[in-house]
Structure formats: structure tokens, C-alpha cells
Design a protein around this motif. Structure first.
Motif, PDB file in Angstrom:
ATOM      1  N   LEU A  80      -0.017  -3.585 -14.918  1.00  0.00           N
ATOM      2  CA  LEU A  80      -0.776  -2.547 -13.983  1.00  0.00           C
ATOM      3  C   LEU A  80       0.130  -1.856 -12.988  1.00  0.00           C
ATOM      4  CD1 LEU A  80      -3.396  -1.107 -13.321  1.00  0.00           C
ATOM      5  CD2 LEU A  80      -3.729  -2.887 -11.918  1.00  0.00           C
ATOM      6  N   ASN A  81       0.987  -2.877 -12.346  1.00  0.00           N
ATOM      7  CA  ASN A  81       1.804  -2.410 -11.160  1.00  0.00           C
ATOM      8  C   ASN A  81       2.856  -1.589 -11.686  1.00  0.00           C
ATOM      9  OD1 ASN A  81       1.059  -3.465  -8.270  1.00  0.00           O
ATOM     10  ND2 ASN A  81       0.512  -5.111  -9.687  1.00  0.00           N
ATOM     11  N   GLN A  82       3.330  -1.932 -12.830  1.00  0.00           N
ATOM     12  CA  GLN A  82       4.383  -1.193 -13.349  1.00  0.00           C
ATOM     13  C   GLN A  82       4.124   0.268 -13.889  1.00  0.00           C
ATOM     14  OE1 GLN A  82       6.317  -3.185 -16.861  1.00  0.00           O
ATOM     15  NE2 GLN A  82       7.355  -1.378 -17.372  1.00  0.00           N
ATOM     16  N   ALA A  83       2.667   0.167 -14.229  1.00  0.00           N
ATOM     17  CA  ALA A  83       2.238   1.459 -14.810  1.00  0.00           C
ATOM     18  C   ALA A  83       2.070   2.545 -13.751  1.00  0.00           C
ATOM     19  CB  ALA A  83       0.968   1.476 -15.605  1.00  0.00           C
ATOM     20  N   LEU A  84       1.542   1.774 -12.549  1.00  0.00           N
ATOM     21  CA  LEU A  84       1.380   2.464 -11.366  1.00  0.00           C
ATOM     22  C   LEU A  84       2.628   3.232 -10.595  1.00  0.00           C
ATOM     23  CD1 LEU A  84      -1.581   0.455  -9.710  1.00  0.00           C
ATOM     24  CD2 LEU A  84      -1.745   2.790 -10.683  1.00  0.00           C
ATOM     25  N   ASN A  85       3.678   2.334 -10.849  1.00  0.00           N
ATOM     26  CA  ASN A  85       5.037   2.543  -9.924  1.00  0.00           C
ATOM     27  C   ASN A  85       6.032   3.437 -10.873  1.00  0.00           C
ATOM     28  OD1 ASN A  85       4.861   1.531  -7.209  1.00  0.00           O
ATOM     29  ND2 ASN A  85       3.789  -0.235  -8.574  1.00  0.00           N
ATOM     30  N   GLU A  86       5.602   3.694 -12.122  1.00  0.00           N
ATOM     31  CA  GLU A  86       6.689   4.338 -12.908  1.00  0.00           C
ATOM     32  C   GLU A  86       6.500   5.762 -12.702  1.00  0.00           C
ATOM     33  OE1 GLU A  86       7.425   5.174 -17.559  1.00  0.00           O
ATOM     34  OE2 GLU A  86       6.323   3.312 -17.076  1.00  0.00           O
ATOM     35  N   ARG A  87       7.677   6.464 -12.595  1.00  0.00           N
ATOM     36  CA  ARG A  87       7.941   7.915 -12.440  1.00  0.00           C
ATOM     37  C   ARG A  87       7.939   8.493 -13.825  1.00  0.00           C
ATOM     38  NH1 ARG A  87       8.470  11.271  -8.396  1.00  0.00           N
ATOM     39  NH2 ARG A  87       9.201  13.145  -8.635  1.00  0.00           N
ATOM     40  N   TYR A  88       6.675   9.482 -14.067  1.00  0.00           N
ATOM     41  CA  TYR A  88       6.731   9.844 -15.453  1.00  0.00           C
ATOM     42  C   TYR A  88       7.132  11.115 -15.452  1.00  0.00           C
ATOM     43  CZ  TYR A  88       3.197   6.098 -15.633  1.00  0.00           C
ATOM     44  OH  TYR A  88       2.611   4.870 -15.724  1.00  0.00           O
TER      45      TYR A  88
END
Length: 293
Positions: A80-88
Motif C-alpha cells: 500500500l505504501n509503495q503504491a501511494l509513494n510511486e510517481r505514476y
């Protein structure tokens, strides 16, 4: 000084004997018995009310503890934290991560737990599409009392607060402890269901009003005279009429609930109704006893 009763009439002697050996002992005995009985009834009644208020305090704490426990699990979810902090670079990639990771995690708890009304994550990651369970941290959000409160603390520890004039209690905490290299600000907000809070406070049949307080700020009450407008209401300004019993149950040294307490205002006349009944029960036999003698 010696009292001479030789010249006192026999009728008066009998009356004096009656008062000294019958009337006064009976009256004193019943007065003492009444005082002991009424004090015991009063103590028991106040003890019963305190136990009910203690149960309310514990039930509310359990509700908050549930939200805090869920927040800790979410906070430690690495995917979850990885998905929130990824730059898309592509919105479609975020939508895929949103459904596969973010929504999957949040749907585990809401609406599975009835005490939880909603779980929302606020993020300043501008490559995330604001919507659903993840919203952007806008200027309007930054003006919200809950955002200011959690920003003042700065730590990932939970903050328990009430939102404005509503009776909804929320648990808010920062997610920066597991932030990515981008350093985005992510805030988790779990809203407790107002109906569950109302159920906790309304199920107690007490002859008075119950108040949920954060210091002296009113967060919830069963007092119908106050109604639902709780914003900026100071409990210290509540007028306590004469003959009112004030009882409290505090959350002393309990972390995120420190400063919160349950207060109750009870009319002594209503609370001690059983004392009045016991008085009538004692006076009646006493009167009959005196009459028969």
C-alpha cells in the motif's frame, strides 16, 4: 439536681414513662435505621450509575481501539505504501494499483466492521488521481481542523478527534514513517460510524445526561437541550442546577485518549427515588408501632 416525682400525678408519670421508654427509643431507633438505610441505598445507586458510565467509557474506548488497530495494520502495509509513494507516468497504471493494492487493503475493514464508517487516505502525490478512497491534499483540506491537528503533532501516532459540529469521531495519523523516496505526505483518516457512538451512549437508561468531552470541549451528548450543535461548545459553561450530582469517568494516561472523559449530570431527586420509597417504608411501620403501643 434531684428530680422529685412524688407530687406528679399518676397519669403524667405514665406519660413520662411512655415517652422515655417507648416513644423516644422507637423514634431514635427508626431515625438511625432510616439514615443507615438511605445512605446505603444512595451509595448503591451512585455505584450502579458509576458502573454504567464505566461501561460506556470502556465501550467507547474499544470502538476507538478498533480503529487505531486497523490504522496500525494499514500503516505497515508495504504494498500500500509503495503504491501511494510511486510517481505514476501513466494514469492507467495508478488505476491498476488502486484496485489491486489500495482498494483491496482498505476494503478489508470497511464496511466489514460496523463501527467503521469510512477509511480515506489523503496524499499530496500529484500523479495520483484524486477520487474514491484516495483524495488529494488540497488547500481546502489543509484548512480542515483534523489536518491542522495532525500536522501540529508531526508523528505517525494516532490522533482521536471530532469533526466540527458533527458527532463523528475520527482516528487520523500520518503515514510518512514508511514513505518512499519521493517523500510524499500521506495521511490516513478512519471515521467511526456516528450510529455506533450513539448506540453506546443511548443504550444506558440513566436518569440524566451523558457528555463525551475532550478536555472541556463537547464531542457528544445525550442532552436533548443541547442538540447536535457541538462546535465550540464549552462544557465548563454548562449550568449545574442545585441538587445535581456530577459523576465522571476519565481516560487517564491512556495515550491517544488522554484528556478525554465521560461526564454525567443527574438530578438528585430522580436518582434518589428509591431512597424516598425506603423512607415511606420505614415511616409507615414506625407509625403503626407507635399507634398500637
Amino acid at each position: 439536681m434531684r428530680i422529685n416525682l412524688d407530687n406528679v400525678r399518676l397519669r403524667n408519670k405514665m406519660l413520662l414513662l411512655y415517652f422515655l421508654s417507648v416513644l423516644i427509643p422507637i423514634v431514635l431507633t427508626n431515625v438511625i435505621f432510616y439514615n443507615v438505610t438511605t445512605n446505603n441505598v444512595k451509595k448503591q445507586k451512585l455505584r450502579d450509575i458509576s458502573l454504567v458510565m464505566e461501561q460506556i467509557r470502556n465501550d467507547f474506548r474499544s470502538q476507538v481501539d478498533l480503529a487505531v488497530g486497523i490504522s496500525a495494520v494499514i500503516l505497515n502495509d508495504s504494498l500500500l505504501n509503495q503504491a501511494l509513494n510511486e510517481r505514476y507516468s501513466d494514469s492507467a497504471l495508478y488505476v491498476e494499483n488502486y484496485h489491486n493494492h489500495i482498494l483491496y487493503v482498505l476494503n478489508k475493514y470497511s464496511p466489514v466492521y460496523k463501527a467503521i464508517q469510512d477509511i480515506t487516505i489523503y496524499s499530496d502525490n500529484n500523479t495520483i488521481l484524486s477520487g474514491g478512497r484516495v483524495l488529494g491534499i488540497t488547500d481546502e483540506v489543509r484548512e480542515e481542523p483534523w489536518y491542522k491537528r495532525v500536522s501540529e503533532i508531526g508523528s505517525p501516532g494516532p490522533v482521536v478527534l471530532s469533526e466540527g459540529a458533527s458527532s463523528r469521531i475520527s482516528v487520523v495519523r500520518r503515514m510518512n514513517a514508511f514513505g518512499g523516496q519521493q517523500g510524499y505526505e500521506n495521511i490516513l483518516k478512519i471515521d467511526l460510524h456516528p450510529d455506533m457512538t450513539n448506540q453506546i451512549f443511548s443504550k444506558a437508561t440513566l436518569e440524566g445526561s451523558i457528555y463525551l468531552l475532550e478536555h472541556d470541549s463537547l464531542r457528544y451528548t445525550t442532552d436533548k437541550n443541547i442538540g447536535r450543535t457541538l462546535q465550540s461548545f464549552d462544557f465548563s459553561s454548562v449550568s449545574v442546577p442545585k441538587g445535581t450530582i456530577v459523576l465522571e469517568q476519565r481516560y487517564a494516561n491512556e495515550g491517544y485518549l488522554s484528556g478525554w472523559r465521560i461526564a454525567g449530570l443527574f438530578q438528585e431527586k430522580q436518582v434518589l427515588e428509591e431512597v424516598r420509597k425506603s423512607r415511606e417504608f420505614i415511616i409507615s411501620p414506625c407509625s403503626i408501632s407507635l399507634f398500637l403501643r
